[in-house]
Scaffold this active site. Structure first.
Site, PDB file in Angstrom:
ATOM      1  N   HIS A 140      -3.923   3.013   5.046  1.00  0.00           N
ATOM      2  CA  HIS A 140      -3.579   4.420   5.254  1.00  0.00           C
ATOM      3  C   HIS A 140      -3.831   4.774   6.704  1.00  0.00           C
ATOM      4  O   HIS A 140      -4.789   4.284   7.300  1.00  0.00           O
ATOM      5  CB  HIS A 140      -4.447   5.316   4.345  1.00  0.00           C
ATOM      6  CG  HIS A 140      -3.867   6.667   4.167  1.00  0.00           C
ATOM      7  ND1 HIS A 140      -4.048   7.673   5.073  1.00  0.00           N
ATOM      8  CD2 HIS A 140      -3.068   7.158   3.195  1.00  0.00           C
ATOM      9  CE1 HIS A 140      -3.393   8.738   4.656  1.00  0.00           C
ATOM     10  NE2 HIS A 140      -2.777   8.454   3.527  1.00  0.00           N
ATOM     11  N   ASP A 154      -1.089   5.384  -3.943  1.00  0.00           N
ATOM     12  CA  ASP A 154       0.055   4.784  -4.633  1.00  0.00           C
ATOM     13  C   ASP A 154      -0.280   3.506  -5.384  1.00  0.00           C
ATOM     14  O   ASP A 154       0.558   2.999  -6.113  1.00  0.00           O
ATOM     15  CB  ASP A 154       1.162   4.483  -3.611  1.00  0.00           C
ATOM     16  CG  ASP A 154       1.817   5.766  -3.116  1.00  0.00           C
ATOM     17  OD1 ASP A 154       2.033   6.651  -3.948  1.00  0.00           O
ATOM     18  OD2 ASP A 154       2.085   5.876  -1.912  1.00  0.00           O
TER      19      ASP A 154
HETATM   20  N1  CMC Z   1      -0.885  -4.940   4.082  1.00  0.00           N
HETATM   21  C1  CMC Z   1      -1.232  -5.836   5.058  1.00  0.00           C
HETATM   22  N2  CMC Z   1      -1.640  -5.478   6.279  1.00  0.00           N
HETATM   23  C2  CMC Z   1      -1.688  -4.183   6.563  1.00  0.00           C
HETATM   24  C3  CMC Z   1      -1.350  -3.200   5.612  1.00  0.00           C
HETATM   25  C4  CMC Z   1      -0.932  -3.617   4.331  1.00  0.00           C
HETATM   26  N3  CMC Z   1      -0.612  -2.746   3.387  1.00  0.00           N
HETATM   27  N4  CMC Z   1      -1.488  -1.966   6.163  1.00  0.00           N
HETATM   28  C5  CMC Z   1      -1.907  -2.176   7.424  1.00  0.00           C
HETATM   29  N5  CMC Z   1      -2.033  -3.517   7.659  1.00  0.00           N
HETATM   30  C6  CMC Z   1      -2.532  -4.151   8.883  1.00  0.00           C
HETATM   31  C7  CMC Z   1      -1.457  -4.194   9.971  1.00  0.00           C
HETATM   32  O1  CMC Z   1      -0.728  -5.394   9.907  1.00  0.00           O
HETATM   33  C8  CMC Z   1      -2.303  -4.073  11.226  1.00  0.00           C
HETATM   34  O2  CMC Z   1      -2.899  -5.307  11.474  1.00  0.00           O
HETATM   35  P1  CMC Z   1      -3.011  -5.859  12.998  1.00  0.00           P
HETATM   36  O3  CMC Z   1      -3.840  -4.806  13.714  1.00  0.00           O
HETATM   37  O4  CMC Z   1      -3.655  -7.169  12.888  1.00  0.00           O
HETATM   38  O5  CMC Z   1      -1.603  -5.919  13.516  1.00  0.00           O
HETATM   39  C9  CMC Z   1      -3.425  -3.116  10.826  1.00  0.00           C
HETATM   40  O6  CMC Z   1      -3.582  -3.302   9.401  1.00  0.00           O
HETATM   41  C10 CMC Z   1      -3.140  -1.638  11.113  1.00  0.00           C
HETATM   42  O7  CMC Z   1      -1.892  -1.315  10.497  1.00  0.00           O
HETATM   43  P2  CMC Z   1      -0.840  -0.257  11.008  1.00  0.00           P
HETATM   44  O8  CMC Z   1       0.511  -0.636  10.516  1.00  0.00           O
HETATM   45  O9  CMC Z   1      -1.030  -0.040  12.487  1.00  0.00           O
HETATM   46  O10 CMC Z   1      -1.331   1.046  10.267  1.00  0.00           O
HETATM   47  P3  CMC Z   1      -0.537   2.398  10.165  1.00  0.00           P
HETATM   48  O11 CMC Z   1      -1.550   3.466  10.175  1.00  0.00           O
HETATM   49  O12 CMC Z   1       0.546   2.464  11.193  1.00  0.00           O
HETATM   50  O13 CMC Z   1       0.180   2.290   8.736  1.00  0.00           O
HETATM   51  C11 CMC Z   1       0.600   2.441   6.435  1.00  0.00           C
HETATM   52  C12 CMC Z   1      -0.263   2.924   7.613  1.00  0.00           C
HETATM   53  C13 CMC Z   1       0.234   3.239   5.202  1.00  0.00           C
HETATM   54  C14 CMC Z   1       2.082   2.661   6.764  1.00  0.00           C
HETATM   55  C15 CMC Z   1       0.328   0.929   6.202  1.00  0.00           C
HETATM   56  O14 CMC Z   1      -1.037   0.743   5.883  1.00  0.00           O
HETATM   57  C16 CMC Z   1       1.236   0.332   5.143  1.00  0.00           C
HETATM   58  O15 CMC Z   1       2.352  -0.095   5.460  1.00  0.00           O
HETATM   59  N6  CMC Z   1       0.758   0.279   3.847  1.00  0.00           N
HETATM   60  C17 CMC Z   1       1.595  -0.209   2.780  1.00  0.00           C
HETATM   61  C18 CMC Z   1       2.540   0.875   2.328  1.00  0.00           C
HETATM   62  C19 CMC Z   1       1.815   1.978   1.544  1.00  0.00           C
HETATM   63  O16 CMC Z   1       1.048   1.706   0.634  1.00  0.00           O
HETATM   64  N7  CMC Z   1       2.129   3.232   1.887  1.00  0.00           N
HETATM   65  C20 CMC Z   1       1.564   4.402   1.217  1.00  0.00           C
HETATM   66  C21 CMC Z   1       0.645   5.163   2.119  1.00  0.00           C
HETATM   67  S1  CMC Z   1      -0.348   6.390   1.263  1.00  0.00           S
HETATM   68  C22 CMC Z   1       0.732   7.485   0.519  1.00  0.00           C
HETATM   69  C23 CMC Z   1       1.770   8.085   1.367  1.00  0.00           C
HETATM   70  O17 CMC Z   1       1.637   8.250   2.588  1.00  0.00           O
HETATM   71  O18 CMC Z   1       2.795   8.450   0.808  1.00  0.00           O
END
Ligand code: CMC
Length: 429
Positions: free
Chosen positions: A309, A366
């Site tokens: 998140h 989720d």
């Molecule tokens: N699985 C594997 N690695 C992950 C995940 C994941 N679900 N989420 C983040 N990471 C890793 C990412 O690869 C990165 O690693 P590194 O620094 O080594 O490159 C690090 O964690 C930080 O990730 P980020 O993409 O910079 O984080 P963000 O804040 O931009 O993204 C997110 C947040 C929710 C989009 C992401 O965690 C994600 O894609 N999660 C899976 C999709 C999901 O469950 N979404 C629902 C979010 S909650 C409800 C809503 O908003 O509707």
């Protein structure tokens, strides 16, 4: 922002001199530097991809402390609301700012019941939509279309019109959602029943009578009500920010909420509940072990959907409530859901793995939601529609709050240009 809220300044040293920037302190002590003077004084913009560090407005609606796992609507902890409130009351709280007096709650509820019908033409339009179209695309289109049916509630400058549109959106979106679903399975629509409460009515319009009765039915309605409460607002997430950006152009509330629905549909946002279920099915059907799947995640072949998140770097407080609810529903269910077991194994394995713990990746709202909806009989592509119905009062509250914000301006970010310098079109010099 008032001068009282402004407590001190920070100095920015740059090649042209020093700039004092005001610092504001929020209710919970969080501090924000105001950057508005920066461009005019220094000619510099700020670069913040994904707005991870940018507060685009002041808001009184929802407070989140992502490190401590705190979520409050209008100051009330989500755990209290989950136990003591109902979705309709929470919607009132978010939209109007205070818990309603009993008389006011009844009045609000009655208005929602009375306005749940959709125009006949609109029903015919929904029935003509592609049956296998994704319900989120259809929800967004139909929400936008409401502006065409209700032009008398599209003026953002008229309080009465905004109030009318608020009731219409809250009352009619469940009816539209249920009708889209009925059409997708080739079943006749079920008209709203004004004697039923908000959630019961939606469930009945979706599944018809007798889908769930007695004690299980009660649990089922309570569960949907709770899930809607837990999704009702989450401050400046992607879809809410979208509603505000679109609304900032003075677009009407229907167009703004329709845009929010489109933003919510993406798998990185609300579409994640569908993506989690598809991931679990994939794991089950392919026979891959939980450990091997996590290796694929760590090799960046796939993401672990339902984990991580932008704001929570600790347990998402909503996911705890939802996990408990999933346990209750599935315990009482005739067919215990093997996908829940799989989700529990995946969660346990990820929480022991330094890849996830080092990055502070925990289950989000989720992760378990889809398993519950599936056990209740909702098809996978309806999960994000349920999220839409939950998030609706939050979007409305933000749209309305923005209209009264003295700092209100059209949203218009800057860019950091890194394209070609000037060059001549062939033959022009
Ligand atoms: N699985 C594997 N690695 C992950 C995940 C994941 N679900 N989420 C983040 N990471 C890793 C990412 O690869 C990165 O690693 P590194 O620094 O080594 O490159 C690090 O964690 C930080 O990730 P980020 O993409 O910079 O984080 P963000 O804040 O931009 O993204 C997110 C947040 C929710 C989009 C992401 O965690 C994600 O894609 N999660 C899976 C999709 C999901 O469950 N979404 C629902 C979010 S909650 C409800 C809503 O908003 O509707």
């Amino acid at each position: 922002m008032s001068d009282d809220e402004k407590e001190r300044t920070v100095e920015l040293h740059h090649e042209g001199g020093t700039l004092e920037l005001p610092v504001f302190t929020g209710t919970e002590g969080e501090r924000t530097i105001e950057l508005k003077p920066l461009l005019g004084s220094t000619g510099m913009t700020t670069l913040d991809p994904g707005f991870g560090n940018t507060a685009s407005c002041s808001s009184k609606i929802t407070y989140i402390d992502g490190d401590a796992g705190i979520l409050r609507y209008r100051g009330y902890p989500i755990q209290d609301l989950a136990v003591g409130s109902t979705f309709v009351e929470v919607a009132y709280l978010l939209i109007y700012g205070e818990l309603p007096e009993p008389g006011k709650l009844k009045e609000f509820s009655d208005k929602l019941r009375e306005n749940a019908d959709i125009p006949n033409d609109m029903g015919t339009l929904i029935d003509a939509l592609p049956r296998n179209g994704h319900p989120m695309a259809l929800m967004s289109s139909m929400t936008n279309t409401l502006a065409g049916y209700y032009e008398d509630s599209t003026d953002p400058g008229d309080e009465e019109q905004i109030e009318l549109a608020t009731i219409r959106l809250m009352a009619k979106l469940p009816t539209i959602a249920a009708r889209i679903y009925r059409n997708s399975i080739g079943e006749a629509p079920i008209a709203p029943d004004p004697s039923l409460d908000y959630v019961e009515n939606f469930v009945r319009m979706t599944f018809g009578d007798g889908r769930v009765d007695g004690e299980l039915g009660e649990l089922f309605h309570k569960a949907v009500d709770l899930l809607l409460i837990l999704h009702a607002d989450h401050e400046l997430n992607c879809s809410t920010a979208t509603v505000r950006v679109v609304g900032s152009s003075k677009a009407d509330i229907f167009a703004s909420i329709a845009s929010g629905i489109s933003a919510l549909s993406g798998p990185s946002h609300g579409g994640a509940n569908q993506a989690v279920l598809e991931m679990l099915e994939d794991i089950r059907n392919s026979g891959v072990s939980v450990e091997d799947y996590l290796e694929r995640v760590k090799n960046r072949e796939v993401r672990l959907m339902g984990f991580g998140h932008r704001v929570y770097k600790n347990f998402d407080p909503r996911s705890k409530e939802i996990k408990e609810l999933a346990g209750q529903i599935l315990d009482r269910h005739d067919n215990p859901e093997e996908l829940f077991e799989l989700a529990l194994k995946l969660e346990a394995a990820a929480l022991k793995d330094p890849y996830f713990t080092d990055r502070k990746l925990y289950p989000n709202v989720d992760f378990f939601t889809g398993v519950i909806y599936r056990a209740m009989g909702f098809p996978t592509n309806m999960f994000t529609v349920l999220f839409t119905l939950g998030r609706l009062p939050g979007w409305i509250a933000h749209y309305r709050e923005q209209l009264h914000d003295p700092a209100f301006r059209i949203a218009r970010p800057r860019q950091h240009y890194v394209g070609s310098a000037e060059r001549r079109y062939p033959g022009q010099g």
